[in-house]
Every structure is written in C-alpha cells, then in structure tokens.
Design a protein around this motif. Sequence first.
Motif, PDB file in Angstrom:
ATOM      1  N   PRO A 106      35.258 -77.347 104.635  1.00  0.00           N
ATOM      2  CA  PRO A 106      34.759 -76.437 103.587  1.00  0.00           C
ATOM      3  C   PRO A 106      35.078 -76.928 102.174  1.00  0.00           C
ATOM      4  CG  PRO A 106      35.986 -75.208 105.264  1.00  0.00           C
ATOM      5  CD  PRO A 106      36.104 -76.654 105.590  1.00  0.00           C
ATOM      6  N   ALA A 107      36.182 -77.599 102.016  1.00  0.00           N
ATOM      7  CA  ALA A 107      36.530 -78.109 100.679  1.00  0.00           C
ATOM      8  C   ALA A 107      35.527 -79.169 100.242  1.00  0.00           C
ATOM      9  CB  ALA A 107      37.943 -78.684 100.684  1.00  0.00           C
ATOM     10  N   ILE A 108      35.145 -80.036 101.171  1.00  0.00           N
ATOM     11  CA  ILE A 108      34.159 -81.083 100.840  1.00  0.00           C
ATOM     12  C   ILE A 108      32.811 -80.443 100.539  1.00  0.00           C
ATOM     13  CG2 ILE A 108      32.902 -83.067 101.768  1.00  0.00           C
ATOM     14  CD1 ILE A 108      35.435 -83.778 103.321  1.00  0.00           C
ATOM     15  N   ALA A 109      32.426 -79.427 101.324  1.00  0.00           N
ATOM     16  CA  ALA A 109      31.148 -78.755 101.090  1.00  0.00           C
ATOM     17  C   ALA A 109      31.138 -78.094  99.715  1.00  0.00           C
ATOM     18  CB  ALA A 109      30.889 -77.728 102.180  1.00  0.00           C
ATOM     19  N   SER A 110      32.229 -77.440  99.323  1.00  0.00           N
ATOM     20  CA  SER A 110      32.266 -76.791  98.011  1.00  0.00           C
ATOM     21  C   SER A 110      32.255 -77.830  96.887  1.00  0.00           C
ATOM     22  CB  SER A 110      33.491 -75.876  97.892  1.00  0.00           C
ATOM     23  OG  SER A 110      34.672 -76.627  97.974  1.00  0.00           O
ATOM     24  N   GLN A 111      32.898 -78.976  97.101  1.00  0.00           N
ATOM     25  CA  GLN A 111      32.859 -80.043  96.101  1.00  0.00           C
ATOM     26  C   GLN A 111      31.442 -80.572  95.933  1.00  0.00           C
ATOM     27  OE1 GLN A 111      35.689 -82.984  97.340  1.00  0.00           O
ATOM     28  NE2 GLN A 111      37.472 -81.830  96.611  1.00  0.00           N
ATOM     29  N   GLN A 112      30.723 -80.724  97.052  1.00  0.00           N
ATOM     30  CA  GLN A 112      29.344 -81.209  96.975  1.00  0.00           C
ATOM     31  C   GLN A 112      28.466 -80.201  96.238  1.00  0.00           C
ATOM     32  OE1 GLN A 112      28.453 -81.978 101.088  1.00  0.00           O
ATOM     33  NE2 GLN A 112      29.257 -84.071 101.017  1.00  0.00           N
ATOM     34  N   GLU A 113      28.674 -78.918  96.506  1.00  0.00           N
ATOM     35  CA  GLU A 113      27.908 -77.890  95.796  1.00  0.00           C
ATOM     36  C   GLU A 113      28.233 -77.911  94.299  1.00  0.00           C
ATOM     37  OE1 GLU A 113      28.593 -74.090  97.622  1.00  0.00           O
ATOM     38  OE2 GLU A 113      27.918 -74.811  99.578  1.00  0.00           O
ATOM     39  N   LEU A 114      29.509 -78.094  93.946  1.00  0.00           N
ATOM     40  CA  LEU A 114      29.923 -78.156  92.541  1.00  0.00           C
ATOM     41  C   LEU A 114      29.284 -79.351  91.840  1.00  0.00           C
ATOM     42  CD1 LEU A 114      31.643 -76.964  90.296  1.00  0.00           C
ATOM     43  CD2 LEU A 114      33.551 -78.368  91.111  1.00  0.00           C
ATOM     44  N   VAL A 115      29.269 -80.511  92.490  1.00  0.00           N
ATOM     45  CA  VAL A 115      28.648 -81.705  91.910  1.00  0.00           C
ATOM     46  C   VAL A 115      27.154 -81.470  91.726  1.00  0.00           C
ATOM     47  CG1 VAL A 115      28.071 -84.125  92.390  1.00  0.00           C
ATOM     48  CG2 VAL A 115      30.397 -83.310  92.767  1.00  0.00           C
ATOM     49  N   SER A 116      26.516 -80.837  92.706  1.00  0.00           N
ATOM     50  CA  SER A 116      25.092 -80.546  92.602  1.00  0.00           C
ATOM     51  C   SER A 116      24.824 -79.604  91.430  1.00  0.00           C
ATOM     52  CB  SER A 116      24.605 -79.925  93.907  1.00  0.00           C
ATOM     53  OG  SER A 116      23.281 -79.521  93.797  1.00  0.00           O
ATOM     54  N   ALA A 117      25.670 -78.585  91.262  1.00  0.00           N
ATOM     55  CA  ALA A 117      25.496 -77.642  90.149  1.00  0.00           C
ATOM     56  C   ALA A 117      25.685 -78.344  88.809  1.00  0.00           C
ATOM     57  CB  ALA A 117      26.469 -76.480  90.294  1.00  0.00           C
ATOM     58  N   ILE A 118      26.678 -79.223  88.705  1.00  0.00           N
ATOM     59  CA  ILE A 118      26.910 -79.969  87.457  1.00  0.00           C
ATOM     60  C   ILE A 118      25.719 -80.861  87.151  1.00  0.00           C
ATOM     61  CG2 ILE A 118      28.339 -81.772  86.400  1.00  0.00           C
ATOM     62  CD1 ILE A 118      30.747 -80.499  87.828  1.00  0.00           C
ATOM     63  N   ASN A 119      25.157 -81.510  88.158  1.00  0.00           N
ATOM     64  CA  ASN A 119      23.982 -82.369  87.936  1.00  0.00           C
ATOM     65  C   ASN A 119      22.796 -81.552  87.454  1.00  0.00           C
ATOM     66  OD1 ASN A 119      25.325 -84.702  88.623  1.00  0.00           O
ATOM     67  ND2 ASN A 119      24.682 -84.629  90.781  1.00  0.00           N
ATOM     68  N   ARG A 120      22.573 -80.368  88.024  1.00  0.00           N
ATOM     69  CA  ARG A 120      21.463 -79.509  87.565  1.00  0.00           C
ATOM     70  C   ARG A 120      21.694 -79.067  86.120  1.00  0.00           C
ATOM     71  NH1 ARG A 120      21.886 -76.682  92.769  1.00  0.00           N
ATOM     72  NH2 ARG A 120      23.144 -75.207  91.590  1.00  0.00           N
ATOM     73  N   LEU A 121      22.947 -78.724  85.804  1.00  0.00           N
ATOM     74  CA  LEU A 121      23.279 -78.309  84.438  1.00  0.00           C
ATOM     75  C   LEU A 121      23.039 -79.447  83.457  1.00  0.00           C
ATOM     76  CD1 LEU A 121      24.401 -76.068  82.640  1.00  0.00           C
ATOM     77  CD2 LEU A 121      26.686 -76.932  83.117  1.00  0.00           C
ATOM     78  N   ASN A 122      23.417 -80.655  83.819  1.00  0.00           N
ATOM     79  CA  ASN A 122      23.203 -81.813  82.959  1.00  0.00           C
ATOM     80  C   ASN A 122      21.720 -82.055  82.717  1.00  0.00           C
ATOM     81  OD1 ASN A 122      25.876 -82.407  82.451  1.00  0.00           O
ATOM     82  ND2 ASN A 122      26.051 -83.850  84.155  1.00  0.00           N
ATOM     83  N   THR A 123      20.908 -81.950  83.762  1.00  0.00           N
ATOM     84  CA  THR A 123      19.464 -82.182  83.580  1.00  0.00           C
ATOM     85  C   THR A 123      18.851 -81.082  82.730  1.00  0.00           C
ATOM     86  OG1 THR A 123      19.000 -81.074  85.689  1.00  0.00           O
ATOM     87  CG2 THR A 123      19.134 -83.476  85.716  1.00  0.00           C
ATOM     88  N   THR A 124      19.334 -79.853  82.850  1.00  0.00           N
ATOM     89  CA  THR A 124      18.810 -78.745  82.046  1.00  0.00           C
ATOM     90  C   THR A 124      19.184 -78.940  80.577  1.00  0.00           C
ATOM     91  OG1 THR A 124      19.074 -77.266  83.922  1.00  0.00           O
ATOM     92  CG2 THR A 124      18.751 -76.242  81.807  1.00  0.00           C
ATOM     93  N   VAL A 125      20.415 -79.310  80.318  1.00  0.00           N
ATOM     94  CA  VAL A 125      20.886 -79.547  78.951  1.00  0.00           C
ATOM     95  C   VAL A 125      20.136 -80.753  78.348  1.00  0.00           C
ATOM     96  CG1 VAL A 125      22.874 -80.256  77.550  1.00  0.00           C
ATOM     97  CG2 VAL A 125      23.127 -78.484  79.297  1.00  0.00           C
ATOM     98  N   ALA A 126      19.934 -81.782  79.135  1.00  0.00           N
ATOM     99  CA  ALA A 126      19.245 -82.981  78.636  1.00  0.00           C
ATOM    100  C   ALA A 126      17.798 -82.657  78.301  1.00  0.00           C
ATOM    101  CB  ALA A 126      19.323 -84.084  79.668  1.00  0.00           C
TER     102      ALA A 126
END
Length: 141
Positions: A118-138
């Motif tokens: 579960p820790a790895i799954a939550s880390q993957q979700e966090l990375v995915s959310a950060i990537n979406r945020l970066n593309t939205t900001v860009a």
Amino acid sequence: MAVAQSSLVGEFKNFILKGNVLDLAVAVILGGAFAKIVESFIKDVITPAILVPVFKATGAKDVESIIVGDGIKLGLFMSAIINFIVVGLVMFFVVKAYETAKRKMSRQEAMAEAATDPAIASQQELVSAINRLNTTVAQKI
C-alpha cells in the motif's frame, strides 16, 4: 540439514511440474496400453487364424487344441481395446486436472504480484498527482 531438504523438495517440485515430465509419463502409460492391444491381436486373433487352417490341413487335431487353444479369442482382444480406451480417458482427465491446477496456480501468482504494498501504491498515486499538477501549471503559464 533442513535447508538442503527444502532445496531438494523445491527442485523436485519444479521438475515434476514441468510439462515435459507429464507428457513423457502419459506417453509411457498409453504406449504400454497400446502394446497390450498389439500383443492381444497377435496372440488371440492372428496366431489362431493362421495356425487353425494349417493344423486342419495337416490333420493334426490334438496339437491344434494344445497350441491354439479354443481358437480366435475376440473377447480378449476387445478387452484390450476397452482397457486402452479407459486408460486413455483417465489420462485425459489427469492432464486436464493438471492444466487446470497449473492455470489456477499461475493466476494466484499473478494476483500476488499485482497485490503491491500500500505504501508503494500511495507513492505512485502521489507521483501521478504531482505530474498532473505540473502539466496543469505549465499549461497556464
């Protein structure tokens, strides 16, 4: 000592679970059953069919009953054929059960691999959310 035994057991399990071993076992068993059909055909059908006319032509009556017996024995030959069919059917079910167990085992292994920490799954979700945020900001800049 326990480590050596478990290693030996594991190696034996891997050896037995290979498809080639099962194929070889089926071939040996069916080959033995087929050999009995051939043996019965020669002993119970062909030999009496050849020897009875020969003995009748020579006029030997006592020798015929001793060597040939009661003549052609189609019942014994048919029994060998039925035996082969039953052995083949049993081997079919054994192979089918083996394949089902093998598929079930591979599915369980796949599910075990899919069930991640579960820790790895939550880390993957966090990375995915950060990537979406970066593309939205860009896109807004």
